[in-house]
Design a protein around this motif. Sequence first.
Motif, short mmCIF file in Angstrom:
data_model
loop_
_atom_site.label_atom_id
_atom_site.label_comp_id
_atom_site.label_asym_id
_atom_site.label_seq_id
_atom_site.Cartn_x
_atom_site.Cartn_y
_atom_site.Cartn_z
N UNK A 30 0.83 -1.22 -0.08
CA UNK A 30 -0.04 0.04 -0.31
C UNK A 30 0.70 0.96 0.70
N UNK A 31 2.30 1.68 0.71
CA UNK A 31 2.68 2.31 1.04
C UNK A 31 3.11 2.54 -0.81
N UNK A 32 3.85 1.42 -1.40
CA UNK A 32 4.52 1.88 -2.68
C UNK A 32 3.55 2.54 -3.39
N UNK A 33 1.88 1.69 -3.20
CA UNK A 33 1.21 2.32 -4.40
C UNK A 33 0.95 3.61 -4.01
N UNK A 34 0.90 4.53 -3.39
CA UNK A 34 0.89 5.76 -2.82
C UNK A 34 1.83 6.56 -3.32
N UNK A 35 2.85 6.47 -4.02
CA UNK A 35 3.59 6.89 -4.80
C UNK A 35 4.14 6.52 -6.26
N UNK A 36 3.35 5.15 -6.20
CA UNK A 36 3.36 4.75 -7.72
C UNK A 36 3.21 6.29 -9.13
N UNK A 47 -1.21 -9.53 -7.48
CA UNK A 47 -0.68 -10.35 -8.09
C UNK A 47 0.70 -10.63 -8.57
N UNK A 48 1.72 -9.01 -9.25
CA UNK A 48 2.96 -8.89 -9.00
C UNK A 48 3.58 -9.97 -7.53
N UNK A 64 10.80 -5.54 -7.98
CA UNK A 64 9.54 -6.19 -8.84
C UNK A 64 8.28 -5.33 -9.39
N UNK A 65 8.26 -4.30 -8.72
CA UNK A 65 6.85 -4.11 -9.08
C UNK A 65 7.29 -2.82 -9.82
N UNK A 69 6.73 -1.28 -13.68
CA UNK A 69 6.29 0.30 -13.70
C UNK A 69 7.09 0.61 -15.08
N UNK A 70 7.83 0.78 -14.16
CA UNK A 70 9.39 1.39 -15.60
C UNK A 70 9.21 0.98 -16.68
N UNK A 71 8.96 -0.59 -17.32
CA UNK A 71 9.04 -1.24 -18.27
C UNK A 71 7.46 -0.62 -19.14
N UNK A 72 6.87 -0.22 -18.29
CA UNK A 72 5.10 0.32 -18.72
C UNK A 72 5.55 1.89 -18.97
N UNK A 73 6.07 2.15 -18.23
CA UNK A 73 6.66 3.98 -18.54
C UNK A 73 7.25 3.88 -19.93
N UNK A 74 8.11 3.16 -19.88
CA UNK A 74 8.99 3.14 -21.18
C UNK A 74 8.44 3.02 -22.38
N UNK A 75 7.20 1.89 -22.12
CA UNK A 75 6.97 1.69 -23.03
C UNK A 75 5.74 2.27 -23.93
#
Length: 81
Positions: A30-36, A47-48, A64-65, A69-75
């Motif tokens: 949840x903490x990570x998602x709040x800054x994603x 799932x991840x 891994x998350x 996320x970085x791969x999706x942003x690059x794409x």
Amino acid sequence: MTKNLQSSLRRRRRPGNAMQAYDALPPELRRWLSTAALPWSPASARGIWVKAGGARDPEAALARLAAVEAATLRKDCASPF
């Protein structure tokens, strides 16, 4: 009203209560998602998290998350909207 977020990901509705699903996530996730940078659904983040072994090694799962996320942003940055 237009959206200020554009992504190559297709939009889809998921059944259930998203807030309950979010509240059920581990605190580290949840903490990570709040800054994603991207708007993650609780189901995809979980799932991840599970596949990366979040219960055993939260730091590896968070890494891994971040990589996904970085791969999706690059794409998204490489493709024209």
